[in-house]
Design a protein around this motif. Structure first.
Motif, short mmCIF file in Angstrom:
data_model
loop_
_atom_site.label_atom_id
_atom_site.label_comp_id
_atom_site.label_asym_id
_atom_site.label_seq_id
_atom_site.Cartn_x
_atom_site.Cartn_y
_atom_site.Cartn_z
N ILE A 155 -3.91 0.87 -10.02
CA ILE A 155 -2.59 0.25 -9.58
C ILE A 155 -2.76 -1.33 -10.02
CG2 ILE A 155 -1.59 -0.80 -7.31
CD1 ILE A 155 -0.76 2.03 -7.81
N VAL B 131 0.59 6.60 -6.91
CA VAL B 131 -0.42 7.64 -7.10
C VAL B 131 0.06 9.14 -7.10
CG1 VAL B 131 -2.62 8.61 -6.54
CG2 VAL B 131 -2.35 5.97 -6.74
N ARG B 132 0.79 9.37 -6.05
CA ARG B 132 0.96 10.85 -5.60
C ARG B 132 2.42 11.12 -6.65
NH1 ARG B 132 1.47 10.81 0.72
NH2 ARG B 132 -0.67 10.51 1.01
N ARG C 136 -6.57 2.57 0.73
CA ARG C 136 -5.40 3.34 1.17
C ARG C 136 -5.18 4.50 -0.01
NH1 ARG C 136 -1.25 1.47 4.92
NH2 ARG C 136 -0.18 3.24 3.82
N THR C 137 -5.32 4.01 -1.29
CA THR C 137 -4.97 4.81 -2.40
C THR C 137 -6.13 5.69 -3.10
OG1 THR C 137 -5.36 2.84 -4.01
CG2 THR C 137 -3.21 3.07 -3.17
N ALA D 259 0.86 -1.21 0.09
CA ALA D 259 -0.01 -0.16 0.02
C ALA D 259 0.83 1.14 0.11
CB ALA D 259 -0.95 0.04 1.12
N ALA E 90 1.95 2.03 -3.44
CA ALA E 90 0.91 2.21 -4.28
C ALA E 90 0.57 3.80 -4.29
CB ALA E 90 -0.28 1.26 -4.06
N VAL E 91 0.59 4.18 -2.75
CA VAL E 91 0.50 5.41 -2.58
C VAL E 91 1.34 6.42 -3.35
CG1 VAL E 91 0.30 7.36 -0.80
CG2 VAL E 91 -0.81 5.00 -0.44
#
Lengths: 239, 239, 239, 239, 239, 239
Positions: free
Chosen positions: A176, A168-169, A193-194, A161, A164-165
Motif C-alpha cells: 500500500i 488487498v482483498r 490492519r492490512t 485503513a 487499504a484492506v
C-alpha cells in the motif's frame, strides 16, 4: 548533503509535518530543508490548484538562496516534476513515483490510498506518465480532504485503513502507498490492519534522493530536461 | 456563439495570427475572441514555460469579463487543459487533441511535425494522456524555434515539409498534424509536398468547439473536472 | 454540402428516424440524404449481419447517383468503414467513432450503452481498432433488441438509463455514448438520470462530417485507403 | 473428418493450389474440400474486396450441401472469421491466426511477409484483434500482387525471401509467416535463405483444425459467436 | 513420432495420469513417453519449487537416452520452457500456452481455473510473457492444492466447476482452460456445468506438438533459443 | 546492516569484483557479503544457465549461516528473484530492476547496454515482467561475452560506449544502464562518451537495499511471495 522538501500547498503546519517525517528517516549528515510556496492554495485537491502548485514549487526552489543536492516534491499526484528537472541539475524526486517505485520492490502489485475521490484521476495519470501503472492494482480514495487528515488523525487512520484492506482483498494489492503528503505518520497503523508493507511517499523519497546523490547521478540534460532556452518573460516572476 | 482562443505565450503577434486562422474557418455567427495571457514566456518550448502557461491561460480566461461558449487552448503539447475544464462548464478544446482527433478521421495513422526536438516529449506525453497515441506514427521536430517560424515562414515551410515527407515515407503516416500554434497557414504547402491530408490544430479546434456547442454538450462535472472546492489562496491571483 | 447518412439495416422507418435526427443538428446549407441498403437484415445484431451490412452500405453509396461531400455510416459497432474509405475520396464518419471522439472532449472517460449483450464485443473491437478504447470505461448492454427500441421507446429509456447510471457509478464513466442508431432522441432523458453528458452518434457524426468538409479534408489515399486496384469481379454487384 | 478450405477470391486455380497444399499435410482420414466463392473479386487486396469476400465465404459455406467438421478461411488478413463462427458450430480457423499461433511455438518473435504494401494494415489489424500482435516483429510486403505470385513463382520467391531476410536481420524476427494464400509451396526456399522456421498459413491451419476436432472442441456459443437471431432479410441471399 | 511428456513434480502417480491423458488423444503412430524429474518437489505450487522444476525438467530430458521428436512441459504456469528450447532442436510445448492458444480458436476470451491462489500470479506472468494475455478474461483459483486434486477428484470437480461458472458469468469468459496438470480428465464435467468449451493443457499440447512435427518445424536458433555456448560448469549436473 | 550480494555465476573473481563495487557505495555501517553459488556455470549467458543460476543463488542464500538484512541478486536479466522473495522475508533487489528504477529518476527514457545479443531477450522479458519496460528505449548488446569484459576492460569500454552513444542518438535514451554485473567500474568512461547519466546495477541495488531496510520494509507475504508450503522434496538439495 542538503535536500529541499517542498510542500505543494501554503499551509505551513503541513510543511512542518512533512519536514519532520523526512528528517525521521534521513541519514546522518543529511540536512532536510522544508519549503513552503509563497503563493497557491492552502490544500491541493484538483487540477487548477495542482497546476498553480507546480509553478509555485518551482518558484520556491528558485528563490532558495543556498546550494542544495536534491529536491523532493512532496505532493501526491501533482503536476510539475518535469519543470523542476529542467530548471535544476540535481535529482528531483516526486513522492508519487518514490512511493510506487519503493512498493514495487516489496510486492508484486501495489495500491494507492489517497484523500478525495477527485484526486484519483490525477494520481492515475501521473503514475501512467511515469511508466509505473503496470503493477498498480488500484487507486482508492478515503473520502477525507487533505485538511481533514490533519484535523482528525484518528478518523483518518480508520478511513484509510478501511480502503487499504479493500485494496488487498478485492484488488489483490500486495503493498500500500499512502497517497497524500498529509498521511505521513500513519504507516504503522495501516500495516497492522492490512498485514502488507505500507510505503509513505515522503520517507521513500528521502532515501531515493540520498541514493541518487550518493551514486553521483544528476538529471539528464540531453533532451526532455534540457535547461530552458534563454528568453524574455512578461510580468514574471510576480514581484 | 463566442469562442475564446487563448494563446499560451505572451507574444501578441502570434495571438493575432492564431485569431485570424481561427476566424478563417469559423461558421457564420461564431465570434472568435483571441486572448493573450498577462504573464508568462514570449514563446513556450519546454516544461517550465508550459506549466507557467497553463496557469496564465487559466487566469486569462478567468479575467475575461463577458460570457462565452467554448475555450480553445492554442498551444501544442502544453499543460493545463484539465484545469480549464475544472474552472468552467463550457467545452474546452486543446489543439493537440483537436488535430489528432481530426487526423484520425482521414488517415489510419498520423504524425505530428513540431518545432524543436525538446518539445517532442511534451507532445508525446500529452497524446498518450489523452488516449490518442495509439494511431500516432511519430512526433517529429523541424528544428525551428517558435519565433523562427514567425520570422522566416519560407524556411519554416521547407523544414516542416521535409519532416512531413519523412513521416509519410519512413513512419508510414497517412496524415500530418502541424504541431505548433505558430504553424497556422502552412497547411496547403505541406499538402502539396506530401500528398496526404494536413491538419492544423487551431482550425480543427474551432470546428470541434462549434460542434460541441451545437450538440449542447458541456464538460462533465461528476469527477475529474468537478469545480474546485471553495478554499483560501495565498498571494493569488497576483495583483 | 450534401451528407449521405447510410442506415445499416433495411428497415426504412429506422432510416427515416436516423435522417430526422441527423437533420436536427445539421448546419444551414447542409443537405442530409438518408439511404437504406437494398439488401441485408432488418436489424443488425451480430457479425454475420454486420459483414453483410458492410457490403450493402458500400453498394448503396456506389448506387447513389448524385455528388456528395461526406458519408456517415449509421450503425454502431458495425464493420465496413475502411471499405467506404477506399471507394470514395470524401470523408467517412462511423457513428461509433464519432460518439467516442466527441465524448472524450467532455469527459475523462466514457461508457457506451448499447442494445443486446451480443453486440458488446463488436463495439469493443471497433473502438479498439480505432484507437479509441483507452478512455472507454465500459460497453454495457440494455438487453433490448434494435427493433424493441423502436416499438417501446419508454421501456427503452428506462433500460438504457439504468445501465448508464451503473456505468457512471460502477465504471466511473464521465460521459455516456448511446450505442445504437435506433437510440437517437433519447439523449435528454438519459442526461437527466445520470447527470453526465450524453452523446448520440448520429448527431455527433453530422457535426464531425461538416467539420471535415469545412476544413477541406479528404481521406488519405497513400496506403490503407488507396482506391481498389482495377480488377475483375465474378457475379458482383448482384443484378 | 471433412475440412472445408475456402478460398477468398474467385480464381479457381488458386483454390486448387490451396487445396493441394492443404491435402499435402492432412492426416490419413482427413478429407480436404476446397471451395471457391460464387461471387467476389479475382484477387483480394484491400478492404472493399475483403468485406465482399467475407460475405462470399460465408455464403459459400452455407451453400455446401454435405456435413463437415471444420472450416478454414484461406485468406491472409481478411475479414469475416467471426461471421463464420456465428453461423456454424464447427471450429473455424483463419490462416492468419493459424500461422501466427504456430510461429509463436518455434520462435520468440515472428514476422509476416505478404504481397502488396496496401494489405499490411489489414494483416496488422487482424493480428491485433486476435490478440496475436504482441510477438509480431513486423509485417512486410514483397510488392508482388496476389496474381503475380501465381504467374512468376521464381520472382516471387526472390522478393519474398529478400523481405524475410530483412525481417530476421532488422526486425529480429525468429520465424517467418508467409502472408498470402498464394504463397503456399514457397516455404522450403525461404527457410534456406533465412535459416529460420517458415510457416505457411494453409498447412498450419489444417493441423490446427484437425487438432480442434480431435479434442472434441466446438465454437463457444455463449456470447460473441451465438447463432444469429431469427429475422427477415431483404433481397438476400442473391438468387 | 515420439513425444516426451515431462511432469514438473516428482510424484510418479501424477506422471502416469498425465501420460495416460496424453496417450488418449495421441494420433496412431505417436509414442508418448512420460518422464518424472529425478529431483524436485512432490508438487509445484510457487516460484521456488517452479524454478527448481525448470532445472529438473531440463536435466530429465537431457538424461533421456533415446531420440525424440518433441517435448511437452506438463506444468501449468511453470518456469523453464525457454531453457528447453535452447538445449534441444525439437519443438517444445508448454501446456499453459497450448491451452490458451487452443482456447482462443473456439472463444473470443478464455479464463484459466487453477489450483491454489498463490499460483495465479505465475500463470498470469507466463501468459503475458508468451503474448497470450490479451484475450485472457481471468485466472481463477479453486483453492485446492495439486495433491488434493488427486486425492478427491469429486470435490475437485465441484470446486473447479464453480470457479469456471463464475468466469463465464462475471468475467465473460467464452472458454475455460484447466490450469493444472493434475486436472486432466475433468473436462467433460466442467463442460456440462458451464456450457462453454473446456481445454485441457496436456491433450492440447499433444495435438500441437504433433502438428509442429508434421509441419517439419523446429525451434528457431537465431537468437533467443540459440544453443548454450560451450563453457565449464561447477558441480553440475549433480552426480 | 548486512547485505548479501550474490553472484549468479561460479567465477569467484567476478564475485570479488562485484563485492568491491558494492562496498564502494555502501553506507557506513553496512556490511557487504559477496556470495558465489556452489554450482552452476562460470558465466551466465542464456536461459539454461540462467535457470540453473536461479536455483543456485537460492541455495547459496539458504546455506548462508548468519542473519542478514537484504539480498542483492547480481545478475543482469536473470531468472529467480521471485523465488528468493518466497524463501526470505528480507528485501530482495535484482540489479536489472535496480538499474532501471534508478535511471528513471534521472532520465525520461533509458537504454540498457549488455554483453551478448542472446541475452537481450532475457533482459527485455525481465523488464517487462517487472513493469519497467514502458520507459525503456532499447536494450543493446556490445557483442562481448561476460568473461571478455573481465579479460580486456579497455576493449569492453570501447564496445559498450559505442552502443551507449547509439542508444542516445538513435533510440533517444536519456540515461544508460550497464547491463551486466561484470561491467561494474566502467560507468565514468561511458558518462564521458555519452553525456548522459550512467547507472550501474550493483551500486544502485546497494542504495535501494539500504533504503528498504532503513524504511523498515519487508517482502509482502500475502500472495505471490508467500513462503513455500511445507512439503517433501526428492533428492534435493544435492548433498
Amino acid at each position: 548533503m542538503r535536500i529541499l522538501v517542498v510542500n505543494v500547498n501554503t499551509t505551513t503546519s503541513i510543511t512542518e509535518s512533512i519536514g519532520e517525517q523526512a528528517a525521521s528517516v534521513a541519514a546522518p549528515g543529511t540536512e532536510i530543508v522544508p519549503l513552503t510556496p509563497s503563493f497557491g492554495a492552502v490544500s491541493v485537491e484538483g487540477n487548477y490548484e495542482s497546476y498553480l502548485a507546480a509553478v509555485a514549487v518551482m518558484e520556491a526552489v528558485r528563490a532558495y538562496p543556498e546550494p542544495f543536492d536534491a529536491i523532493i516534491q512532496a505532493g501526491y499526484g501533482e503536476h510539475g516534476r518535469e519543470g523542476l528537472q529542467e530548471l535544476f541539475d540535481v535529482p528531483v524526486v516526486d513522492i508519487t513515483e518514490a512511493a510506487a517505485t519503493t512498493a514495487q520492490f516489496v510486492g508484486r502489485t501495489y495500491s494507492v490510498v489517497t484523500s478525495l475521490d477527485r484526486t484519483v484521476p490525477l494520481i492515475e495519470d501521473r503514475l501512467r506518465a511515469a511508466g509505473l501503472s503496470d503493477r498498480c492494482a488500484s487507486v482508492r480514495a478515503s473520502g477525507l480532504a487533505v485538511l481533514d487528515l490533519e484535523r482528525d488523525p484518528r478518523a483518518a487512520v480508520e478511513a484509510i485503513a478501511e480502503e487499504a484492506v479493500r485494496a488487498v482483498r478485492e484488488d489483490r494489492a500486495e503493498a500500500i502507498c499512502l497517497g497524500c503528503g498529509g498521511m505521513a505518520g500513519l504507516s504503522e497503523q495501516v500495516v497492522q490492519r492490512t498485514g502488507v508493507p505500507v510505503v509513505d511517499g515522503v520517507t521513500a523519497a528521502v532515501t531515493i534522493a540520498e541514493s541518487l546523490v550518493r551514486l553521483g547521478l544528476k538529471t539528464s540534460k540531453v533532451r526532455t530536461y534540457a535547461p530552458p532556452r534563454p528568453k524574455e518573460f512578461t510580468n514574471w516572476p510576480p514581484s
